[in-house]
Design an enzyme around this catalytic site. Sequence first.
Site, PDB file in Angstrom:
ATOM      1  N   LEU A 165       0.867  -1.187   0.000  1.00 50.20           N
ATOM      2  CA  LEU A 165       0.000   0.000   0.000  1.00 50.20           C
ATOM      3  C   LEU A 165       0.896   1.227   0.000  1.00 50.20           C
ATOM      4  O   LEU A 165       1.754   1.375   0.876  1.00 50.20           O
ATOM      5  CB  LEU A 165      -0.882  -0.023   1.258  1.00 50.20           C
ATOM      6  CG  LEU A 165      -1.639   1.253   1.594  1.00 50.20           C
ATOM      7  CD1 LEU A 165      -2.627   1.621   0.489  1.00 50.20           C
ATOM      8  CD2 LEU A 165      -2.387   1.102   2.918  1.00 50.20           C
ATOM      9  N   CYS A 166       0.708   2.087  -0.972  1.00 50.89           N
ATOM     10  CA  CYS A 166       1.595   3.251  -1.073  1.00 50.89           C
ATOM     11  C   CYS A 166       0.872   4.426  -1.729  1.00 50.89           C
ATOM     12  O   CYS A 166       0.208   4.267  -2.749  1.00 50.89           O
ATOM     13  CB  CYS A 166       2.819   2.868  -1.909  1.00 50.89           C
ATOM     14  SG  CYS A 166       4.010   4.208  -2.050  1.00 50.89           S
ATOM     15  N   LYS A 190      -4.995  12.526   2.408  1.00 51.08           N
ATOM     16  CA  LYS A 190      -6.180  12.923   1.635  1.00 51.08           C
ATOM     17  C   LYS A 190      -7.168  11.765   1.538  1.00 51.08           C
ATOM     18  O   LYS A 190      -8.017  11.723   0.647  1.00 51.08           O
ATOM     19  CB  LYS A 190      -5.770  13.372   0.233  1.00 51.08           C
ATOM     20  CG  LYS A 190      -4.881  14.613   0.250  1.00 51.08           C
ATOM     21  CD  LYS A 190      -4.662  15.144  -1.149  1.00 51.08           C
ATOM     22  CE  LYS A 190      -3.675  16.281  -1.203  1.00 51.08           C
ATOM     23  NZ  LYS A 190      -3.899  17.337  -0.220  1.00 51.08           N
ATOM     24  N   ARG A 191      -7.025  10.792   2.407  1.00 50.81           N
ATOM     25  CA  ARG A 191      -7.935   9.629   2.498  1.00 50.81           C
ATOM     26  C   ARG A 191      -7.903   8.757   1.242  1.00 50.81           C
ATOM     27  O   ARG A 191      -8.894   8.093   0.911  1.00 50.81           O
ATOM     28  CB  ARG A 191      -9.380  10.078   2.797  1.00 50.81           C
ATOM     29  CG  ARG A 191      -9.559  11.116   3.874  1.00 50.81           C
ATOM     30  CD  ARG A 191      -9.026  10.712   5.205  1.00 50.81           C
ATOM     31  NE  ARG A 191      -9.696   9.560   5.798  1.00 50.81           N
ATOM     32  CZ  ARG A 191      -9.357   9.055   6.980  1.00 50.81           C
ATOM     33  NH1 ARG A 191      -8.375   9.600   7.694  1.00 50.81           N
ATOM     34  NH2 ARG A 191      -9.966   7.990   7.459  1.00 50.81           N
ATOM     35  N   LEU A 192      -6.758   8.766   0.566  1.00 45.48           N
ATOM     36  CA  LEU A 192      -6.638   7.852  -0.575  1.00 45.48           C
ATOM     37  C   LEU A 192      -6.449   6.412  -0.108  1.00 45.48           C
ATOM     38  O   LEU A 192      -6.905   5.471  -0.752  1.00 45.48           O
ATOM     39  CB  LEU A 192      -5.451   8.258  -1.459  1.00 45.48           C
ATOM     40  CG  LEU A 192      -5.747   9.127  -2.660  1.00 45.48           C
ATOM     41  CD1 LEU A 192      -4.444   9.601  -3.300  1.00 45.48           C
ATOM     42  CD2 LEU A 192      -6.588   8.371  -3.688  1.00 45.48           C
ATOM     43  N   ALA A 193      -5.758   6.239   1.033  1.00 44.24           N
ATOM     44  CA  ALA A 193      -5.490   4.876   1.525  1.00 44.24           C
ATOM     45  C   ALA A 193      -6.805   4.123   1.785  1.00 44.24           C
ATOM     46  O   ALA A 193      -6.976   2.995   1.289  1.00 44.24           O
ATOM     47  CB  ALA A 193      -4.600   4.911   2.758  1.00 44.24           C
ATOM     48  N   LEU A 249       5.990 -10.434   3.322  1.00 39.21           N
ATOM     49  CA  LEU A 249       7.136  -9.714   2.754  1.00 39.21           C
ATOM     50  C   LEU A 249       7.094  -8.253   3.166  1.00 39.21           C
ATOM     51  O   LEU A 249       6.040  -7.701   3.359  1.00 39.21           O
ATOM     52  CB  LEU A 249       7.101  -9.823   1.237  1.00 39.21           C
ATOM     53  CG  LEU A 249       6.937 -11.235   0.690  1.00 39.21           C
ATOM     54  CD1 LEU A 249       6.949 -11.205  -0.826  1.00 39.21           C
ATOM     55  CD2 LEU A 249       8.037 -12.144   1.217  1.00 39.21           C
TER      56      LEU A 249
HETATM   57  C1  MYA Z   1     -11.239  -9.511   2.112  1.00 41.81           C
HETATM   58  C2  MYA Z   1     -10.300  -8.646   1.439  1.00 41.81           C
HETATM   59  C3  MYA Z   1      -9.854  -7.458   2.320  1.00 41.81           C
HETATM   60  C4  MYA Z   1      -8.701  -6.726   1.703  1.00 41.81           C
HETATM   61  C5  MYA Z   1      -8.266  -5.482   2.554  1.00 41.81           C
HETATM   62  C6  MYA Z   1      -7.675  -5.885   3.902  1.00 41.81           C
HETATM   63  C7  MYA Z   1      -7.120  -4.635   4.650  1.00 41.81           C
HETATM   64  C8  MYA Z   1      -5.823  -4.157   4.065  1.00 41.81           C
HETATM   65  C9  MYA Z   1      -5.285  -2.979   4.845  1.00 41.81           C
HETATM   66  C10 MYA Z   1      -4.033  -2.407   4.207  1.00 41.81           C
HETATM   67  C11 MYA Z   1      -2.810  -3.230   4.531  1.00 41.81           C
HETATM   68  C12 MYA Z   1      -1.564  -2.596   3.994  1.00 41.81           C
HETATM   69  C13 MYA Z   1      -0.315  -3.385   4.321  1.00 41.81           C
HETATM   70  C14 MYA Z   1       0.886  -2.549   3.893  1.00 41.81           C
HETATM   71  O1  MYA Z   1       1.143  -2.378   2.732  1.00 41.81           O
HETATM   72  S1  MYA Z   1       1.847  -1.857   5.168  1.00 41.81           S
HETATM   73  C15 MYA Z   1       2.840  -0.646   4.321  1.00 41.81           C
HETATM   74  C16 MYA Z   1       2.154   0.667   4.276  1.00 41.81           C
HETATM   75  N1  MYA Z   1       2.866   1.593   3.426  1.00 41.81           N
HETATM   76  C17 MYA Z   1       3.767   2.474   3.859  1.00 41.81           C
HETATM   77  O2  MYA Z   1       4.064   2.593   5.027  1.00 41.81           O
HETATM   78  C18 MYA Z   1       4.411   3.320   2.768  1.00 41.81           C
HETATM   79  C19 MYA Z   1       4.535   4.782   3.121  1.00 41.81           C
HETATM   80  N2  MYA Z   1       3.241   5.365   3.530  1.00 41.81           N
HETATM   81  C20 MYA Z   1       2.237   5.645   2.666  1.00 41.81           C
HETATM   82  O3  MYA Z   1       2.318   5.437   1.462  1.00 41.81           O
HETATM   83  C21 MYA Z   1       0.966   6.237   3.269  1.00 41.81           C
HETATM   84  O4  MYA Z   1       1.297   6.859   4.486  1.00 41.81           O
HETATM   85  C22 MYA Z   1      -0.160   5.190   3.505  1.00 41.81           C
HETATM   86  C23 MYA Z   1      -0.613   4.645   2.156  1.00 41.81           C
HETATM   87  C24 MYA Z   1       0.303   4.048   4.391  1.00 41.81           C
HETATM   88  C25 MYA Z   1      -1.340   5.859   4.205  1.00 41.81           C
HETATM   89  O5  MYA Z   1      -1.779   6.939   3.433  1.00 41.81           O
HETATM   90  P1  MYA Z   1      -1.933   8.407   4.055  1.00 41.81           P
HETATM   91  O6  MYA Z   1      -0.856   8.585   5.038  1.00 41.81           O
HETATM   92  O7  MYA Z   1      -2.009   9.378   2.937  1.00 41.81           O
HETATM   93  O8  MYA Z   1      -3.309   8.362   4.852  1.00 41.81           O
HETATM   94  P2  MYA Z   1      -4.798   8.581   4.268  1.00 41.81           P
HETATM   95  O9  MYA Z   1      -5.271   9.958   4.568  1.00 41.81           O
HETATM   96  O10 MYA Z   1      -4.890   8.184   2.851  1.00 41.81           O
HETATM   97  O11 MYA Z   1      -5.618   7.523   5.130  1.00 41.81           O
HETATM   98  C26 MYA Z   1      -5.596   7.556   6.514  1.00 41.81           C
HETATM   99  C27 MYA Z   1      -6.202   6.266   7.003  1.00 41.81           C
HETATM  100  O12 MYA Z   1      -5.378   5.157   6.611  1.00 41.81           O
HETATM  101  C28 MYA Z   1      -5.039   4.400   7.749  1.00 41.81           C
HETATM  102  N3  MYA Z   1      -3.708   3.807   7.552  1.00 41.81           N
HETATM  103  C29 MYA Z   1      -2.516   4.406   7.611  1.00 41.81           C
HETATM  104  N4  MYA Z   1      -1.537   3.534   7.377  1.00 41.81           N
HETATM  105  C30 MYA Z   1      -2.143   2.341   7.161  1.00 41.81           C
HETATM  106  C31 MYA Z   1      -1.672   1.055   6.888  1.00 41.81           C
HETATM  107  N5  MYA Z   1      -0.362   0.787   6.783  1.00 41.81           N
HETATM  108  N6  MYA Z   1      -2.544   0.063   6.721  1.00 41.81           N
HETATM  109  C32 MYA Z   1      -3.865   0.290   6.811  1.00 41.81           C
HETATM  110  N7  MYA Z   1      -4.371   1.500   7.094  1.00 41.81           N
HETATM  111  C33 MYA Z   1      -3.521   2.510   7.256  1.00 41.81           C
HETATM  112  C34 MYA Z   1      -5.041   5.408   8.867  1.00 41.81           C
HETATM  113  O13 MYA Z   1      -5.158   4.766  10.135  1.00 41.81           O
HETATM  114  C35 MYA Z   1      -6.247   6.219   8.515  1.00 41.81           C
HETATM  115  O14 MYA Z   1      -7.422   5.503   8.858  1.00 41.81           O
HETATM  116  P3  MYA Z   1      -8.257   5.916  10.184  1.00 41.81           P
HETATM  117  O15 MYA Z   1      -7.238   6.026  11.296  1.00 41.81           O
HETATM  118  O16 MYA Z   1      -8.914   7.238   9.898  1.00 41.81           O
HETATM  119  O17 MYA Z   1      -9.255   4.830  10.416  1.00 41.81           O
END
Ligand code: MYA
Length: 456
Positions: free
Chosen positions: A174-175, A183-186, A456
Amino acid sequence: MSDQSDPNKPKKTIADLFQQLALAQEEEQSPAAPPKPMESYKFWKTQPVPSFDEKVESEGPIDTSKTPETVRQEPYPIHSSFEWTTLDLESDHDLDQLYELLYDHYVEDHDATFRFAYSRNFFNWALKPTGWRQDWHIGVRVKDTGRLIAFISGVPCDLTIRGRDIKSVEINFLCVHKQLRSKRLAPLLIKEVTRRVNLQNIWQALYSSGTVLPRPVSTCRYGHRPLNWSKLYEVGFSSLPPNETKASMVAKTTLGSEPKTKGWRKMEEKDISTVWKLYDAWRDRYDISQIMTKDDIKHWIYGGHQQDGKVIHTFVVEDEETKEVTDYISFYVLPFTVLQNPKHKQIGIAYLYYYASTVGLGKTNKDEENQELLKKRLKSLVNDAMIEAKKVDIDVFNALSSQDNTLFLDDLKFGAGDGFLNYYVFNYRTSHIDGGMDETDHDFGKNGSGVGVVLL
Ligand SMILES: CCCCCCCCCCCCCC(=O)SCCNC(=O)CCNC(=O)[C@H](O)C(C)(C)COP(=O)(O)OP(=O)(O)OC[C@H]1O[C@@H](n2cnc3c(N)ncnc32)[C@H](O)[C@@H]1OP(=O)(O)O
C-alpha cells in the site's frame, strides 16, 4: 548528506534504520498500547475488524452477510483528476512505474540515505504467485499525465488459524505518493481491493504493518544480525558500541566460511515434493500459518522460474545414508540502495523466510526435551544459512520473533530492533497469538511463537 561525511553526527544503529525503513514508525511504541481511541479511527471503525478492547468469545468471521452478487460491481468513485488502473506487471512500462512509485514513496529513512532496491525478480516473486490476478494489482493514475500515484496489491494466501482453514488473500505494498498523503486515498484503495477480492467470494485478508490499527492478532519484533560489520559501519548503518573496537566487532560477528551441517546443499527442483511435505507438517506448530500447494512451494520456496538465485535462496539437508531430505531453510533478498556514499552503492539485506526440520515434527514447544534438540538444530541451520547469505553479498540478516526464531535469535547474536511488526486478519475475530516476545513485550521470548506466516 550521508552520515559518512559528518563525523559529528551520531551513526544510525541497524535497529534505527529498520525502524524507519521497514516499519515506517516514528518512535518506539509499546505493542500493547493503541495510539488513539477506536472512535478516532474514522475509516477503520467502519470496517469488520475487532476494536482494541473487544473480548473474543468465539473465533471466526465477523461479517458473513455478503455474497459476490451483493458486492458493488463498479469501482468506487475517485476524484476527477485521478483514475483507477490495473497494473500489467508483464509490461516493462508498468513495472518501471511501480518501481519508481515504491522507490520514491514507499519507505525511506529520514535523511534519505537508503532506499529499498526493488528488482523485477522481486516483483515477479512477490506479486505473481500461483493464482495471482491482475485485477488485484491496483493503481491510481493522474488522468492527464498517466503518472502512477498510488498502489495496493493482493495475492492469494489461504490460511489456517487455530485449526480452521480460511480462504484468504495477502494485502501488501500500500503506497500513496508523498504529496498526496492525508487525503484519504489509503481507505479508498483498501475499499477497492476489498471489493475486488469479495467479487471472488473471498472475505478474509492477511496484512502486516508497523502502524497500530484495530486490532493486531499478533505483534513481532525484528532482530538484525550483521554479517559484514565493517561495511555496515562505513555506510553509517552500524555504530561502534562503547568499550568495543572495530576489530572486536568484526571478530564478534565473523561466521565460518562454509556451512557445517552434514548433508547441506542447495534446494533442487526434485526436492519440491519433500519440502512441501515438511512445510505442511511443520506448520501445525503454529496458530496461524499459510496453506501452500505444491505449486506454491515451487513459487515461494524453490523460486519457480527465477533460478538465478536473486530473490529466494533455499537449502536442504539430505540424510547421508537414507538420502531423505530432513530439513530446509530459506531466506529472501531485498537490498538497499545507498545514496551519496563514495565507497558503497548497495547493502545486501536478507530476511529469514520459511524453514522446517524433522527434529520438531509432530512436537509442540511444550515438549522440553525436543525443544532443546530443535534449538540446537535451528542454530546450526540458521548459522549455515547466514554463511550462504554472506557468500551472495548479504551484509545484514533479519529475522522476526515469529516462527520458532526465538530459540536462536539471542545465541546467534541478532540484536533486537526498535520497531514492532503487527499482523492483522481482516473480517476475522481471533484471540491474541503469541508473537515471540517476553512478558515485558520488549525482549525476545524463549520458546517460539504462534506466528507461522512470513509476510514480505
Ligand atoms: C477480504 C479482502 C480485504 C482486503 C483489505 C484488507 C485490509 C488491508 C489494509 C491495508 C494493509 C496494507 C499493508 C501494507 O502495505 S503496510 C505498508 C504501508 N505503506 C507504507 O508505510 C508506505 C509509506 N506510507 C504511505 O504510502 C501512506 O502513508 C499510507 C498509504 C500508508 C497511508 O496513506 P496516508 O498517510 O495518505 O493516509 P490517508 O489519509 O490516505 O488515510 C488515513 C487512514 O489510513 C489508515 N492507515 C494508515 N496507514 C495504514 C496502513 N499501513 N494500513 C492500513 N491503514 C492505514 C489510517 O489509520 C487512517 O485511517 P483511520 O485512522 O482514519 O481509520
